[in-house]
Motif scaffolding. Structure first.
Motif, short mmCIF file in Angstrom:
data_model
loop_
_atom_site.label_atom_id
_atom_site.label_comp_id
_atom_site.label_asym_id
_atom_site.label_seq_id
_atom_site.Cartn_x
_atom_site.Cartn_y
_atom_site.Cartn_z
N GLU A 221 -17.20 3.96 -21.83
CA GLU A 221 -18.14 4.77 -20.59
C GLU A 221 -19.59 4.55 -21.37
O GLU A 221 -19.91 5.11 -19.99
CB GLU A 221 -17.18 5.97 -20.74
CG GLU A 221 -15.62 5.91 -20.32
CD GLU A 221 -14.66 7.15 -20.19
OE1 GLU A 221 -14.85 8.09 -20.36
OE2 GLU A 221 -13.96 6.52 -19.56
N GLU A 222 -19.29 4.45 -22.10
CA GLU A 222 -20.95 5.07 -22.03
C GLU A 222 -22.18 3.32 -22.30
O GLU A 222 -23.36 3.46 -22.45
CB GLU A 222 -21.31 5.47 -23.66
CG GLU A 222 -21.14 7.07 -23.61
CD GLU A 222 -21.77 8.04 -24.83
OE1 GLU A 222 -22.76 7.06 -25.41
OE2 GLU A 222 -20.88 8.92 -25.07
N GLU A 223 -21.48 2.57 -21.59
CA GLU A 223 -22.23 1.69 -21.52
C GLU A 223 -23.51 0.59 -20.25
O GLU A 223 -23.20 2.24 -19.09
CB GLU A 223 -20.93 0.20 -20.91
CG GLU A 223 -20.25 -0.08 -22.81
CD GLU A 223 -19.54 -1.33 -22.79
OE1 GLU A 223 -20.43 -2.03 -22.30
OE2 GLU A 223 -18.60 -1.45 -23.00
N ARG A 228 -19.98 -2.27 -16.87
CA ARG A 228 -18.66 -1.36 -16.86
C ARG A 228 -17.65 -1.82 -15.18
O ARG A 228 -16.53 -2.09 -15.06
CB ARG A 228 -18.89 -0.21 -16.48
CG ARG A 228 -19.64 0.96 -17.64
CD ARG A 228 -19.36 2.17 -17.43
NE ARG A 228 -19.99 2.95 -16.45
CZ ARG A 228 -20.90 3.11 -16.44
NH1 ARG A 228 -21.59 3.28 -17.88
NH2 ARG A 228 -21.55 3.43 -15.01
N SER A 251 -13.98 6.10 -24.93
CA SER A 251 -14.85 7.71 -24.06
C SER A 251 -15.92 6.82 -25.66
O SER A 251 -15.57 7.27 -26.19
CB SER A 251 -14.77 8.95 -23.34
OG SER A 251 -13.80 9.95 -24.98
N ASN A 254 -20.50 2.74 -26.77
CA ASN A 254 -21.15 2.02 -26.05
C ASN A 254 -20.96 0.83 -26.30
O ASN A 254 -19.62 0.63 -26.76
CB ASN A 254 -23.01 2.15 -26.28
CG ASN A 254 -23.30 1.58 -27.98
OD1 ASN A 254 -22.98 1.27 -27.92
ND2 ASN A 254 -23.62 2.25 -28.55
#
Length: 284
Positions: A221-223, A228, A251, A254
Motif C-alpha cells: 500500500e506504500e508503493e 498499485r 499495509s 513498499n
C-alpha cells in the motif's frame, strides 16, 4: 501529456521504485538480503541447475526437509525483478527460508537481462526454465505433486506470461507490471526497446484468458500509485472473467519490503500461497 496525464518527468518518476524508497535504504535492504541468503545457501540444501546455454540460464534449487508441511512434494519457484534489466538470483536466496520451513522446495530462477535479450526472448527463457525445473524435480522427487511460480515486479509480469505453462498449478505476482505501454514510454525503454507490437503481445492485461490457474496478486500500500494501479487493474480484468485472483494490498509495505511477506514462514503472502497449494482458497 504523455501517459495518463503525466509528462515525461512525471512518468519516469512514477516507475522509479529505488528513488521512491531511497537509494541508501534500498542498498542497506539488499545487503541484508544477500547476507541472509548466504547463510541459507551454506545449509547444504542448494543445487544449481542449468536450463540453457546462456550465462544466466541458471536455477537455484533448495530441497526441503521431509519432516514439515508439504514434505518436499511441492515447490515454490521465484522469478526476480529489476525491470528485466538488472538483479540476479543470488540477491533473492533469502526468500528460501519461508518455503523451506513450510516443507516446500524453493527454486530461484535467473534469466538473461535486457538489452542482451529482448523481452520476448526473456519470456521464452522463463518457459524453458519452468520445463527444465519440472524435469529436474520429477527426477529427484518422484512423488513431486505441485509447482507454484511467483515473481516480483518484472518477475510478476513473467509469472503472468507463463502461468499457463505445463506443470504450473498456481502463481503469485508481487508488485507486478501487466500493461507495458507506460514502460515503453518511460526511461526504462532505453534497455528494453519495446515496439508497440511488443506492448500488445507481452502485456498480460491485454490477454485475459477464459480459464487460468489461480493467480495471487499482491502489492504494498506504500508503493507508487502506478504500481498499485497496475495490480488493481489486472485483478479487476481477471475477476471480470471469473478467474481465481485474490488481491492482497499489504499495509506498511513498499515495493521492496513486501518481499518479507514471502521470506517469513508466517508471512501473509506465503500463507496465501500455502493455502492455494493445499486447495483451500476460495476465489475473490
Amino acid at each position: 501529456m504523455l501517459y495518463r496525464g503525466m509528462d515525461q518527468a512525471a512518468l519516469d518518476a512514477a516507475y522509479d521504485n529505488p528513488r521512491a524508497v531511497g537509494l541508501s535504504t534500498l542498498q542497506a535492504m539488499m545487503a541484508d538480503w544477500i547476507a541472509r541468503g548466504q547463510t541459507i545457501a551454506s545449509s547444504g540444501r542448494l543445487t544449481e541447475i542449468r536450463y540453457g546455454e546462456g550465462e544466466r540460464n541458471r536455477i537455484d534449487v533448495f530441497e526441503a526437509p521431509r519432516d514439515a508441511g508439504f514434505q518436499g512434494r511441492a515447490t515454490l519457484a521465484f522469478i526476480h525483478g529489476g525491470y528485466w534489466r538488472s538483479q540476479d538470483k543470488e540477491t533473492y536466496r533469502f526468500l528460501a527460508k519461508g518455503a523451506l520451513a513450510r516443507g516446500l522446495n524453493f527454486a530461484n530462477i535467473e534469466y538473461t537481462l535486457a538489452p542482451q535479450k529482448t523481452l520476448g526472448g526473456i519470456v521464452l527463457e522463463i518457459r524453458d526454465a519452468i520445463a527444465c525445473l519440472n524435469r529436474h524435480l520429477v527426477q529427484i522427487i518422484p512423488d513431486h505433486a505441485a509447482l507454484h511460480i511467483s515473481g516480483h515486479s518484472a518477475g510478476g509480469h513473467l509469472v503472468a506470461m507463463n502461468l499457463d505453462e505445463k506443470g504450473v498449478g498456481s502463481g503469485t505476482s508481487i508488485s507486478g507490471i501487466f500493461d507495458l505501454e507506460p514502460i515503453r514510454l518511460s526511461y526504462l525503454d532505453e534497455a528494453l526497446r519495446l515496439t508497440p507490437e511488443d506492448v500488445v503481445r507481452y502485456s498480460p492485461q491485454r490477454h485475459i484468458p477464459a480459464s487460468s490457474p489461480p493467480l495471487i496478486i499482491a502489492y504494498g500500500e506504500e508503493e507508487l500509485p502506478e504500481l498499485r494501479r497496475q495490480s488493481e487493474d489486472f485483478h479487476a480484468a481477471r475477476k471480470a472473467n471469473t478467474l481465481v485472483s485474490p488481491l492482497m494490498p499489504l499495509s506498511g509495505h513498499n515495493h521492496f519490503s513486501i518481499l518479507e511477506e514471502l521470506a517469513n514462514p508466517d508471512g501473509l503472502i506465503l500463507k496465501e500461497i500455502v493455502t492455494h497449494m493445499a486447495g483451500r482458497s476460495p476465489a475473490r
